[in-house]
Design a protein around this motif. Structure first.
Motif, PDB file in Angstrom:
ATOM      1  N   LEU A  45       0.832  -1.199   0.000  1.00  0.00           N
ATOM      2  CA  LEU A  45       0.000   0.000   0.000  1.00  0.00           C
ATOM      3  C   LEU A  45       0.869   1.252   0.000  1.00  0.00           C
ATOM      4  CD1 LEU A  45      -2.545  -1.120   2.757  1.00  0.00           C
ATOM      5  CD2 LEU A  45      -2.877  -1.176   0.279  1.00  0.00           C
ATOM      6  N   TYR A  94      -7.641   3.217  -3.879  1.00  0.00           N
ATOM      7  CA  TYR A  94      -8.691   3.133  -2.866  1.00  0.00           C
ATOM      8  C   TYR A  94      -8.914   4.508  -2.244  1.00  0.00           C
ATOM      9  CZ  TYR A  94      -7.614  -1.939  -2.685  1.00  0.00           C
ATOM     10  OH  TYR A  94      -7.398  -3.274  -2.970  1.00  0.00           O
ATOM     11  N   SER A 107     -12.896   3.899  10.192  1.00  0.00           N
ATOM     12  CA  SER A 107     -12.017   3.568   9.078  1.00  0.00           C
ATOM     13  C   SER A 107     -12.876   2.931   8.004  1.00  0.00           C
ATOM     14  CB  SER A 107     -10.924   2.593   9.540  1.00  0.00           C
ATOM     15  OG  SER A 107     -10.083   2.217   8.463  1.00  0.00           O
ATOM     16  N   TRP A 109     -13.285   2.168   3.796  1.00  0.00           N
ATOM     17  CA  TRP A 109     -12.531   2.049   2.549  1.00  0.00           C
ATOM     18  C   TRP A 109     -13.473   1.716   1.400  1.00  0.00           C
ATOM     19  CZ3 TRP A 109      -6.910   1.759   2.055  1.00  0.00           C
ATOM     20  CH2 TRP A 109      -6.232   2.063   3.242  1.00  0.00           C
ATOM     21  N   GLY A 110     -13.154   2.264   0.235  1.00  0.00           N
ATOM     22  CA  GLY A 110     -13.857   1.872  -0.967  1.00  0.00           C
ATOM     23  C   GLY A 110     -13.334   0.535  -1.467  1.00  0.00           C
TER      24      GLY A 110
ATOM     25  N   TYR B  35      -1.304   2.505  13.206  1.00  0.00           N
ATOM     26  CA  TYR B  35      -2.471   1.758  12.759  1.00  0.00           C
ATOM     27  C   TYR B  35      -1.985   0.475  12.089  1.00  0.00           C
ATOM     28  CZ  TYR B  35      -4.988   6.095  13.532  1.00  0.00           C
ATOM     29  OH  TYR B  35      -5.520   7.224  14.118  1.00  0.00           O
ATOM     30  N   TYR B  37      -3.363  -2.795   9.534  1.00  0.00           N
ATOM     31  CA  TYR B  37      -4.395  -3.259   8.616  1.00  0.00           C
ATOM     32  C   TYR B  37      -4.124  -4.690   8.200  1.00  0.00           C
ATOM     33  CZ  TYR B  37      -5.487   1.683   8.170  1.00  0.00           C
ATOM     34  OH  TYR B  37      -5.825   2.990   8.431  1.00  0.00           O
ATOM     35  N   GLN B  39      -5.030  -7.214   4.948  1.00  0.00           N
ATOM     36  CA  GLN B  39      -5.553  -7.222   3.589  1.00  0.00           C
ATOM     37  C   GLN B  39      -5.598  -8.643   3.065  1.00  0.00           C
ATOM     38  OE1 GLN B  39      -3.339  -5.274   0.399  1.00  0.00           O
ATOM     39  NE2 GLN B  39      -5.263  -4.584  -0.512  1.00  0.00           N
ATOM     40  N   MET B  43      -8.974  -7.752  -1.846  1.00  0.00           N
ATOM     41  CA  MET B  43      -9.897  -6.986  -0.999  1.00  0.00           C
ATOM     42  C   MET B  43      -9.248  -5.687  -0.537  1.00  0.00           C
ATOM     43  SD  MET B  43     -12.548  -8.962  -0.825  1.00  0.00           S
ATOM     44  CE  MET B  43     -13.485  -8.442   0.618  1.00  0.00           C
ATOM     45  N   ALA B  44     -10.094  -4.759  -0.092  1.00  0.00           N
ATOM     46  CA  ALA B  44      -9.590  -3.531   0.510  1.00  0.00           C
ATOM     47  C   ALA B  44      -9.023  -3.840   1.902  1.00  0.00           C
ATOM     48  CB  ALA B  44     -10.708  -2.503   0.620  1.00  0.00           C
ATOM     49  N   PRO B  45      -8.089  -3.034   2.367  1.00  0.00           N
ATOM     50  CA  PRO B  45      -7.566  -3.231   3.722  1.00  0.00           C
ATOM     51  C   PRO B  45      -8.652  -3.072   4.771  1.00  0.00           C
ATOM     52  CG  PRO B  45      -6.139  -1.800   2.450  1.00  0.00           C
ATOM     53  CD  PRO B  45      -7.391  -1.968   1.651  1.00  0.00           C
ATOM     54  N   LEU B  47      -9.119  -2.338   8.994  1.00  0.00           N
ATOM     55  CA  LEU B  47      -8.452  -1.845  10.198  1.00  0.00           C
ATOM     56  C   LEU B  47      -8.491  -2.887  11.308  1.00  0.00           C
ATOM     57  CD1 LEU B  47      -7.110   0.655  11.575  1.00  0.00           C
ATOM     58  CD2 LEU B  47      -9.404   1.238  12.408  1.00  0.00           C
ATOM     59  N   TYR B  88      -0.209  -4.608   7.274  1.00  0.00           N
ATOM     60  CA  TYR B  88       0.505  -3.351   7.073  1.00  0.00           C
ATOM     61  C   TYR B  88       0.396  -2.468   8.312  1.00  0.00           C
ATOM     62  CZ  TYR B  88       0.323  -4.471   2.069  1.00  0.00           C
ATOM     63  OH  TYR B  88       0.456  -5.081   0.849  1.00  0.00           O
ATOM     64  N   ALA B  90       0.923   1.602   9.626  1.00  0.00           N
ATOM     65  CA  ALA B  90       0.851   2.931   9.022  1.00  0.00           C
ATOM     66  C   ALA B  90       0.824   3.977  10.127  1.00  0.00           C
ATOM     67  CB  ALA B  90      -0.389   3.068   8.146  1.00  0.00           C
ATOM     68  N   PHE B 101       3.339   4.060   5.118  1.00  0.00           N
ATOM     69  CA  PHE B 101       2.938   2.666   5.275  1.00  0.00           C
ATOM     70  C   PHE B 101       4.200   1.807   5.349  1.00  0.00           C
ATOM     71  CE2 PHE B 101      -1.568   1.863   4.879  1.00  0.00           C
ATOM     72  CZ  PHE B 101      -2.082   3.026   4.307  1.00  0.00           C
ATOM     73  N   GLY B 103       6.100  -1.788   4.392  1.00  0.00           N
ATOM     74  CA  GLY B 103       6.107  -2.534   3.139  1.00  0.00           C
ATOM     75  C   GLY B 103       5.176  -3.732   3.118  1.00  0.00           C
TER      76      GLY B 103
END
Lengths: 119, 110
Positions: A45, A94, A107, A109-110, B35, B37, B39, B43-45, B47, B88, B90, B101, B103
């Motif tokens: 990301l 995103y 939080s 997210w799209g 923070y 995440y 993933q 898919m989107a991350p 939290l 991840y 962040a 973020f 890696g």
């Protein structure tokens, strides 16, 4: 129900332009810090840009002067205008409602929209 | 090269405890919230941890976060197959007025 719907991704040639949109429902977008985060194929990301609730904007160095983040409060929609696109901008983009400087559980997210820059 | 350093991979067997580290500096982790995440592929991350060590509702208490100085860690105990994902860290970075973020760490459940 809170939802973010990303759209606007496409195949574009190097040097071209695109505008991404992110429509929010279930919350008022202008009261959050809104972000664009991208993910290149097979990579991690990368944060791209943010706009705070006060309208302040922030960008990663690699897109400064080429990308512009904005929002239309009447449409509850976030935008990312991308100009002078480069091959290395190819990624899933995103949008995300995420505040970084406060300990907040919010939080959102799209689903992401694919941008491909190629000749 | 990411500003925050994470190990590229981690692994464990079901039921084990694994820890993923995230190393930064005084301008990012040292003075701002971390923070974490998760993933899943395609898919989107999602939290997992906010404010260094707080869990959103719905995240099980076998997942925890901590921070000390310029480093942070994510711990997952009672490892399950559904934990196999990319993770991840962040945080805000004052030196660049932007978000950093890590890696990413690919967790395998063997």
């Amino acid at each position: 129900e809170v939802q973010l719907v990303d759209s606007g991704g496409n195949l574009v040639q190097p040097g071209g332009s695109l505008r991404l949109s992110c429509e929010a429902s279930g919350f008022t977008l202008s009261t959050y810090t809104m972000n664009w985060v991208r993910q290149a194929p097979g990579k991690g990301l990368e944060w791209v840009s943010a706009i705070g609730s006060g309208g302040e904007t922030y960008y990663v160095d690699s897109v400064k002067g080429r990308f512009t983040i904005s929002r239309d409060n009447s449409k509850n929609t976030l935008y990312l205008q991308m100009n002078n696109l480069r091959v290395e901008d190819t990624a899933v983009y995103y949008c995300a409602a995420q505040t970084w400087t406060k300990a907040t559980t919010d939080s959102y997210w799209g689903q992401g929209t694919q941008v491909t820059v190629s000749s | 090269q990411s500003v925050l350093t994470q190990p590229p991979s981690a692994s464990g067997t079901p039921g084990q405890r694994v820890t993923i580290s995230c190393s930064g500096s005084s301008s990012n982790i040292g003075r701002n919230y971390v923070y974490w995440y998760q993933q899943l592929p395609g898919m989107a991350p999602k939290l997992l941890i906010y404010g260094n060590n707080q869990r959103p509702s719905g995240v099980p208490d076998r997942i925890s976060g901590s921070k000390s100085g310029t480093s942070a860690s994510l711990a997952i105990s009672g490892l399950r197959s559904e934990d196999e994902a990319d993770y991840y860290c962040a945080t805000w970075d004052d030196s660049v007025s932007g978000v950093a973020f890590g890696g990413g760490t690919k967790l395998a459940v063997l």
